[in-house]
Design a protein around this motif. Structure first.
Motif, short mmCIF file in Angstrom:
data_model
loop_
_atom_site.label_atom_id
_atom_site.label_comp_id
_atom_site.label_asym_id
_atom_site.label_seq_id
_atom_site.Cartn_x
_atom_site.Cartn_y
_atom_site.Cartn_z
N ALA A 1 0.83 -1.20 0.00
CA ALA A 1 0.00 0.00 0.00
C ALA A 1 0.87 1.25 0.00
O ALA A 1 0.52 2.26 -0.64
N GLU A 2 2.00 1.21 0.67
CA GLU A 2 2.91 2.35 0.70
C GLU A 2 3.41 2.68 -0.70
O GLU A 2 3.48 3.86 -1.09
N VAL A 3 3.75 1.65 -1.46
CA VAL A 3 4.20 1.88 -2.85
C VAL A 3 3.11 2.57 -3.66
O VAL A 3 3.37 3.51 -4.42
N SER A 4 1.88 2.11 -3.51
CA SER A 4 0.77 2.72 -4.24
C SER A 4 0.56 4.18 -3.84
O SER A 4 0.31 5.04 -4.69
N LEU A 5 0.68 4.47 -2.56
CA LEU A 5 0.51 5.85 -2.08
C LEU A 5 1.63 6.75 -2.59
O LEU A 5 1.40 7.92 -2.91
N ARG A 6 2.84 6.22 -2.69
CA ARG A 6 3.96 7.03 -3.17
C ARG A 6 3.86 7.33 -4.67
O ARG A 6 4.49 8.27 -5.15
N GLU A 7 3.07 6.54 -5.37
CA GLU A 7 2.92 6.75 -6.81
C GLU A 7 1.87 7.81 -7.15
O GLU A 7 1.70 8.15 -8.31
N VAL A 8 1.18 8.33 -6.15
CA VAL A 8 0.21 9.41 -6.39
C VAL A 8 0.97 10.65 -6.86
O VAL A 8 2.01 11.01 -6.30
N LEU B 1 -5.63 8.59 -0.61
CA LEU B 1 -6.30 7.28 -0.59
C LEU B 1 -7.13 7.01 -1.85
O LEU B 1 -7.02 5.93 -2.43
N PRO B 2 -7.97 7.96 -2.31
CA PRO B 2 -8.73 7.68 -3.53
C PRO B 2 -7.85 7.43 -4.74
O PRO B 2 -8.13 6.54 -5.56
N GLU B 3 -6.77 8.21 -4.89
CA GLU B 3 -5.91 8.05 -6.05
C GLU B 3 -5.12 6.73 -6.00
O GLU B 3 -4.83 6.14 -7.04
N ALA B 4 -4.78 6.30 -4.81
CA ALA B 4 -4.00 5.08 -4.66
C ALA B 4 -4.85 3.82 -4.55
O ALA B 4 -4.31 2.72 -4.51
N MET B 5 -6.17 3.97 -4.50
CA MET B 5 -7.04 2.84 -4.21
C MET B 5 -6.89 1.67 -5.18
O MET B 5 -6.87 0.50 -4.75
N PRO B 6 -6.78 1.88 -6.50
CA PRO B 6 -6.58 0.72 -7.38
C PRO B 6 -5.34 -0.09 -7.01
O PRO B 6 -5.38 -1.32 -6.97
#
Length: 217
Positions: free
Chosen positions: A108-115, A139-144
């Motif tokens: 999840a951290e990786v996904s959040l950093r990609e926002v 959170l919405p942007e990283a949700m996928p």
């Protein structure tokens, strides 16, 4: 295959679903806040606390580095303290959740950093509070990506739950060990493997479908 064995397999399937479901729920409830903290408290984050970030990051890496079967044994005293027993379904949930939480948090951290940082800067420029940025931007942007990471985590947990069955946690792994391996019954082993494959395929399909729908919005 006898009716008794079919009943055992059905009960083991339900036990595995319960173990994985509860552990996944705990991993989500603990892992997402942990991932948000790791992202926002690092260098350049919106809540910068680098020293605490490093300490928490080391703890997460430490749990991730321990193989599940070792963690399962190492957590026996803690498991007994929490659920009052070291065998059965509830006893397996504790190490499963402890193992899955840091694993999912890092994904999840990786996904959040990609926002896109531009979105965060835009939200800051219009006066959004930092908690609002987390809730309405990060959170919405990283949700996928978070859902995709959860899918990977649940698939991993299905395999771990079967491993936990070897030490008396119940579920499909317990049936495969007691009635398949120890009694040299290949049919039981093949049926358990087939059920696990179906479970993994169903989880992967569901996760991929949700991710596609989130990206299409």
């Amino acid at each position: 295959m006898s009716p008794q064995m079919i009943d055992r397999l059905w009960q083991a399937f339900q036990d595995t679903l319960f173990m994985v479901g509860v552990s996944a729920g705990i991993a989500v409830l603990a892992g997402i806040p942990l991932a948000v903290f790791l992202v926002t408290s690092g260098h350049g984050g919106i809540f910068p606390t680098p020293r605490l970030n490093r300490i928490v990051g080391l703890a997460v890496n430490g749990f991730r580095a321990v193989p599940f079967i070792v963690l399962l044994v190492a957590l026996i005293p803690f498991t007994r303290l929490v659920v009052g027993t070291t065998i059965g379904v509830w006893a397996a949930i504790v190490p499963l959740a402890v193992s899955a939480t840091p694993f999912f948090a890092r994904i999840a951290e990786v996904s959040l950093r990609e926002v896109d940082p531009g979105l965060i800067e835009a939200a800051q420029s219009i006066g959004c509070r930092r908690w609002h940025i987390i809730r309405h931007v990060l959170l919405p942007e990283a949700m996928p990506g978070i859902i995709g990471g959860l899918t990977i985590t649940v698939v991993t947990m299905i395999g771990a739950s079967a491993m936990a069955g070897v030490v008396g946690a119940g579920g499909l792994g317990d049936v495969a060990m007691r009635y398949g391996y120890q009694r040299f019954d290949t049919n039981v082993m093949l049926v358990v493997i087939a059920i696990l494959i179906v479970m993994v395929s169903a989880v992967q399909f569901t996760g991929d479908t949700v991710v596609r729908r989130l990206k299409a919005r």
